[in-house]
Design an enzyme around this catalytic site. Structure first.
Site, PDB file in Angstrom:
ATOM      1  N   GLY A  45       0.821  -1.198   0.000  1.00  0.00           N
ATOM      2  CA  GLY A  45       0.000   0.000   0.000  1.00  0.00           C
ATOM      3  C   GLY A  45       0.853   1.246   0.000  1.00  0.00           C
ATOM      4  N   ALA A  46       1.885   1.239   0.851  1.00  0.00           N
ATOM      5  CA  ALA A  46       2.786   2.383   0.966  1.00  0.00           C
ATOM      6  C   ALA A  46       4.005   1.943   1.770  1.00  0.00           C
ATOM      7  CB  ALA A  46       2.086   3.558   1.646  1.00  0.00           C
ATOM      8  N   MET A  47       5.013   2.820   1.837  1.00  0.00           N
ATOM      9  CA  MET A  47       6.241   2.520   2.567  1.00  0.00           C
ATOM     10  C   MET A  47       6.730   3.762   3.293  1.00  0.00           C
ATOM     11  SD  MET A  47       8.548   0.469   3.557  1.00  0.00           S
ATOM     12  CE  MET A  47       9.946   0.931   4.592  1.00  0.00           C
ATOM     13  N   GLU A  48       7.089   3.563   4.573  1.00  0.00           N
ATOM     14  CA  GLU A  48       7.385   4.675   5.480  1.00  0.00           C
ATOM     15  C   GLU A  48       8.815   5.200   5.374  1.00  0.00           C
ATOM     16  OE1 GLU A  48       7.933   0.838   8.052  1.00  0.00           O
ATOM     17  OE2 GLU A  48       6.635   1.522   6.421  1.00  0.00           O
ATOM     18  N   ASN A  49       9.358   5.351   4.186  1.00  0.00           N
ATOM     19  CA  ASN A  49      10.687   5.947   4.058  1.00  0.00           C
ATOM     20  C   ASN A  49      10.706   7.289   4.796  1.00  0.00           C
ATOM     21  OD1 ASN A  49      11.241   3.872   2.011  1.00  0.00           O
ATOM     22  ND2 ASN A  49       9.968   5.139   0.687  1.00  0.00           N
TER      23      ASN A  49
ATOM     24  N   HIS B 188      -1.221   6.040   8.536  1.00  0.00           N
ATOM     25  CA  HIS B 188      -0.379   4.911   8.959  1.00  0.00           C
ATOM     26  C   HIS B 188       1.094   5.221   8.694  1.00  0.00           C
ATOM     27  CE1 HIS B 188       0.326   0.402   9.277  1.00  0.00           C
ATOM     28  NE2 HIS B 188       1.424   0.786   8.623  1.00  0.00           N
ATOM     29  N   GLU B 189       1.391   5.688   7.479  1.00  0.00           N
ATOM     30  CA  GLU B 189       2.794   5.974   7.147  1.00  0.00           C
ATOM     31  C   GLU B 189       3.318   7.174   7.931  1.00  0.00           C
ATOM     32  OE1 GLU B 189       4.143   3.616   5.536  1.00  0.00           O
ATOM     33  OE2 GLU B 189       2.191   2.740   5.054  1.00  0.00           O
TER      34      GLU B 189
ATOM     35  N   HIS C  47       4.414   6.160  11.305  1.00  0.00           N
ATOM     36  CA  HIS C  47       5.706   5.467  11.256  1.00  0.00           C
ATOM     37  C   HIS C  47       6.899   6.428  11.381  1.00  0.00           C
ATOM     38  CE1 HIS C  47       5.103   1.246  10.699  1.00  0.00           C
ATOM     39  NE2 HIS C  47       4.406   1.351   9.569  1.00  0.00           N
TER      40      HIS C  47
ATOM     41  N   GLU D 253       4.149  -2.132  12.875  1.00  0.00           N
ATOM     42  CA  GLU D 253       2.958  -2.106  12.031  1.00  0.00           C
ATOM     43  C   GLU D 253       1.682  -1.976  12.858  1.00  0.00           C
ATOM     44  OE1 GLU D 253       3.324  -1.496   9.113  1.00  0.00           O
ATOM     45  OE2 GLU D 253       5.386  -2.092   8.763  1.00  0.00           O
TER      46      GLU D 253
END
Length: 859
Positions: free
Chosen positions: A267-271, A301-302, A305, A324
């Site tokens: 869905g997405a990534m918390e870079n 959510h991201e 993070h 998570e």
């Protein structure tokens, strides 16, 4: 040989030996338009505790040209093997390593993904590093507890923009070399690089203390007309406001960019400061409010993070769940409680979607404690599951109810201050929460986090002749774990609410309730003298705990007749979820679940619940209905979907949802004629906009039923000559009910590895059709013939798509179980592959039991 794996013991030893200070990374992407490889130069400074010690750094690359350790050139051919570069003879104290390599672009969504947009023929790049793929772009100590600073220098083609964790240099450099400032100390897996001629929109978030954080939103120019940037900024600002208040710690990075990127696996990534999000969240056509709610939850959510995951990071992947679960819990809590939120009903959505995922995952043979034993990278790669995300978040919600919300966030605040830019274990968070709440959480943690399985809560009620309650208790059960699962069932402490509902003017209204701790096998429920039995008694009202809930006989009768009549959305969602769970457990015959859905769904106002019911009812008919009953059930469902479509308010979310549900199951000539008419414009339903995405949904069903073929698919692709259109076209082609179409689709996925990740996924989605069981039957044997080879020779993401997606899930028979068991017995699969296949097998076993229960109900 380790291959590309890394064990926990190896990581612990490397962390004992090394402390990493800083990376300088130079990447030359000037040849990206042609693909292939790119030059990567990494210089890393680190300290070692022992003189003469040996260690290694990770790298996945076609070629290593040079390895320079403390000024001495090492033989690259000798030290670079099996995704590792050996580092012998380290100095006590400071060491410096330079690695010059050619790394490869990918089309699998791992490492540096390269995508060509068919609209403008331009290349768009982005990185995806979680879990172990920074090593595909630069030499790195690839484990979360070896944090460092990262300074990127990137040479890019003229006209490109380059985005990373640190702010993008402004103005664009004249020499096309983008020099970024060093990051704070972060883990390798949250570093990022996104590059290409991206479109962008910019704004700021203004903090109450006067701080200003730059915000950016990026997408491809071909999607720019659909980008609702202000809506995304509004959700983002709401998250900043709420998280900074609750966490009491300033946002830890210099800016916050959100980049909608193509062919993204998750869905997405918390870079850190540069979040990548799947660009399907830039909606090209009308979607329901449920889609906007899910997108907002992903955005929040991201953002969560940035504190929990990036600022403070797990020491090793066994605490992945905490990263998570915390982000999931706090994102939904933000939607529920933040002032001005558009989705104050978010806990209804959570109960309806995330928790059903958790319950499903927790009943598989692979079920595991929330705090899983992660022995190596292979373990963690298959652990991004319903327990890590959804059960973990459910248990955090239970923990908040157990310790109190204020006390919970006070503990979180202390945790961030104590461990900023460092690494932690679960005990660090629990210790902080024990101090703020005064609760001893050791027993709670052991029972909730270190054991697997689901408890069942049942009410036990005795009523006098005058209708007053004489005895009331909650009985807790701990069913046996699924066959093959490790561990023992346990009873757990539950903080729950019990809701009392009465029928008033045809509506189920909450008239009272009680909140209490349930522990052990039987817990007495306090009630006043003369307490009249309510029409419905609902355990776990408010959905505070994680447990299966059953209704007493009278409550079940009332709910069955009036499920759609609850005045509040959450008890409806809990009742729907319970009925679905009972169907999957073969306690409620599929025909009765269909009757319940048909009688109650028309009263359901929550669009997210409606759309979940659409998926569940269709799946129940395809998998859980007795074979002799399936056609009648599907016919009844499709007729009801059409009736609801015609009756829905024109232009409403419900109308669109029913249009999609009808399109997914239309089967008679008359129904398919309507799909064709809607597609070619000869028929209309007032208020229904047959836009790009709905057109594809109609065409894909027509293709799957033999009513459309290559000319119609090619014509639609010409109308929508985009990457999304290309994916829809391959889905439609693979869906056609001919042996030739199936053979072509199978070959493109299994016999060739050229497809990009998103296209491969689309082909698989079209290939597997529940209405085509006979046509697909020969592929069961073919699947097991190629399975091991696929796993051994494809990247993790690509292999997992095939292993899970092509398993014969709709060939519900003992023969499929036997074929699976025979393969498991002789193939000697790795633990990760064994887990995926065993999980798929469990679906067949469950379906056979449900079909038998449905058949018995009709006997």
């Amino acid at each position: 040989m380790p291959g590309t794996n890394l064990t926990r013991e190896e990581a612990q030893e490397r962390a004992r030996l090394l402390t990493v200070d800083a990376y300088d990374i130079e990447l030359d992407l000037s040849g990206a338009q042609g693909g292939g490889t790119f030059r990567s130069v990494t210089t890393v400074r680190f300290d070692a505790v022992e003189d003469g010690a040996a260690s290694f750094i990770d790298l996945v690359a076609p070629t290593v040209h040079e390895v320079l350790l403390n000024g001495t050139a090492l033989d690259a051919a000798a030290v670079f093997q099996d995704s590792r570069i050996a580092l012998p003879g380290l100095r006590a104290g400071r060491n410096e390593l330079t690695v010059v390599a050619d790394c490869a672009y990918t089309n699998s969504g791992e490492g540096l993904h390269r995508f060509v947009d068919p609209v403008d023929q331009q290349v768009y790049l982005y990185t995806q590093f979680e879990v172990p793929d920074a090593r595909r772009v630069f030499a790195s100590f690839e484990q979360p507890d070896l944090k460092a600073t990262f300074r990127f220098t990137v040479t890019a083609p003229q006209g490109w923009t380059v985005i990373s964790n640190s702010p993008t240099p402004r103005p664009a450099p004249a020499d096309n070399v983008w020099r970024f400032a060093p990051t704070p100390r972060i883990s390798t897996y949250v570093t990022a690089l996104i590059a290409g001629p991206y479109h962008s929109v910019h704004s700021t978030w203004e903090g109450a203390d006067g701080r200003s954080v730059p915000l950016g939103i990026y997408c491809r120019p071909s999607l720019a007309e659909h980008l609702d940037a202000e809506e995304i900024f509004a959700v983002t600002r709401q998250g900043f406001d709420w998280f900074e208040e609750k966490f009491d710690y300033p946002y830890p990075f210099a800016k916050y960019d959100q980049l909608f990127v193509p062919e993204f696996n998750a869905g997405a990534m918390e870079n850190a400061g540069a979040v990548t999000i799947r660009d399907q969240y830039v909606f090209r056509s009308k979607v329901t409010d449920a889609a906007y709610e899910v997108r907002a939850e992903t955005i929040l959510h991201e953002l969560a993070h940035m504190w929990f995951g990036d600022l403070v990071t797990m020491e090793w992947w066994n605490d992945l769940w905490l990263n998570e679960s915390f982000a999931t819990y706090t994102s939904i809590a933000c939607q529920a409680y933040a002032p001005g939120s558009k989705w104050p009903h978010s806990w209804t959505t959570f109960a309806n979607s995330m928790k059903t995922w958790a319950y499903r995952q927790d009943q598989l043979p692979s079920t595991h404690p929330i705090m899983a034993e992660i022995r190596d990278l292979d373990d963690v790669l298959v652990n991004f599951d319903g327990i890590t995300y959804a059960k973990g978040a459910s248990v955090l919600k239970q923990l908040v109810a157990y310790v109190g919300m204020d006390e919970f966030f006070q503990g979180v605040q202390a945790y961030f201050k104590a461990h900023a830019y460092g690494n932690t274990r679960l005990t660090d968070l629990l210790g902080a929460l024990e101090k703020t709440s005064g609760r001893d959480l050791k027993t709670w943690s052991k029972k909730w986090l270190e054991t697997a399985g689901i408890n069942i809560l049942r009410p036990e009620i005795e009523v006098a002749a005058d209708g007053t309650v004489t005895a009331f208790a909650v009985r807790q059960e701990a069913p046996a774990l699924p066959a093959g699962a490790t561990g023992e069932p346990v009873l757990r402490p539950h903080r729950i609410a019990i809701g009392y509902y009465d029928l008033q003017d045809g509506r189920l209204v909450r008239t009272g309730g009680v909140e209490l701790d349930v522990d052990g096998e039987r817990t007495e429920v306090p009630f006043p003298e003369g307490f009249r039995r309510p029409d419905v008694i609902l355990l776990n009202d408010g959905d505070l705990s994680y447990a299966k809930v059953r209704l007493d006989e009278q409550s079940l009768k009332v709910v069955t007749e009036h499920l759609g009549d609850f005045t509040e959305s959450l008890p409806r969602a809990l009742s729907w979820a319970s009925s679905w769970d009972m169907t999957r457990d073969a306690e409620l015959p599929t025909r009765d679940y269909l009757s319940l859905a048909l009688s109650g769904i028309g009263k359901e106002s929550d669009i997210g619940v409606v759309q979940s019911l659409h998926r569940q009812v269709k799946l129940a008919q395809d998998l859980y209905a007795a074979p002799e009953r399936r056609a009648a059930g599907l016919a009844a469902w499709t007729e009801a979907a059409l009736a609801h479509l015609r009756a829905a308010e024109p232009g409403s979310d419900h109308q669109l949802a029913w249009a999609r549900a009808f399109a997914a199951s239309a089967r008679t000539d008359e129904q398919l004629d309507l799909l064709q008419g809607l597609l070619d414009g000869t028929q209309e339903i007032p208020g229904l906009a047959v836009d790009t995405e709905l057109r594809w949904a109609l065409l894909e069903r027509l293709a799957a039923t033999g009513r459309a073929d290559e000319p119609e698919i090619a014509a639609e692709l010409k109308r929508d000559a985009t990457s999304a259109g290309e994916r829809h076209a391959v889905t439609a082609r693979a869906a056609r009910p001919t042996a030739a179409a199936k053979a072509e689709a199978w070959a493109s996925v299994v016999e060739c590895d050229a497809l990009p990740n998103a296209v491969q996924e689309a082909v698989i989605g079209g290939f597997v059709q529940p209405d085509q069981q006979e046509l697909l039957a020969p592929y069961t044997a073919k699947y097991f013939e190629v399975l091991k080879d696929v796993w051994d020779n494809r990247s993790h993401e690509m292999a997992q798509q095939i292993v899970v997606g092509l398993y014969p899930a709709f060939q519900v028979s003992q023969e499929t179980l036997d074929a699976t068991d025979a393969w498991l017995a002789q193939a000697d699969p790795s633990p990760a592959l064994r887990r995926l296949v065993t999980e798929s097998r469990a679906g067949i076993e469950r379906a056979l039991k449900a079909q038998a229960a449905d058949a018995a109900a009709g006997a």
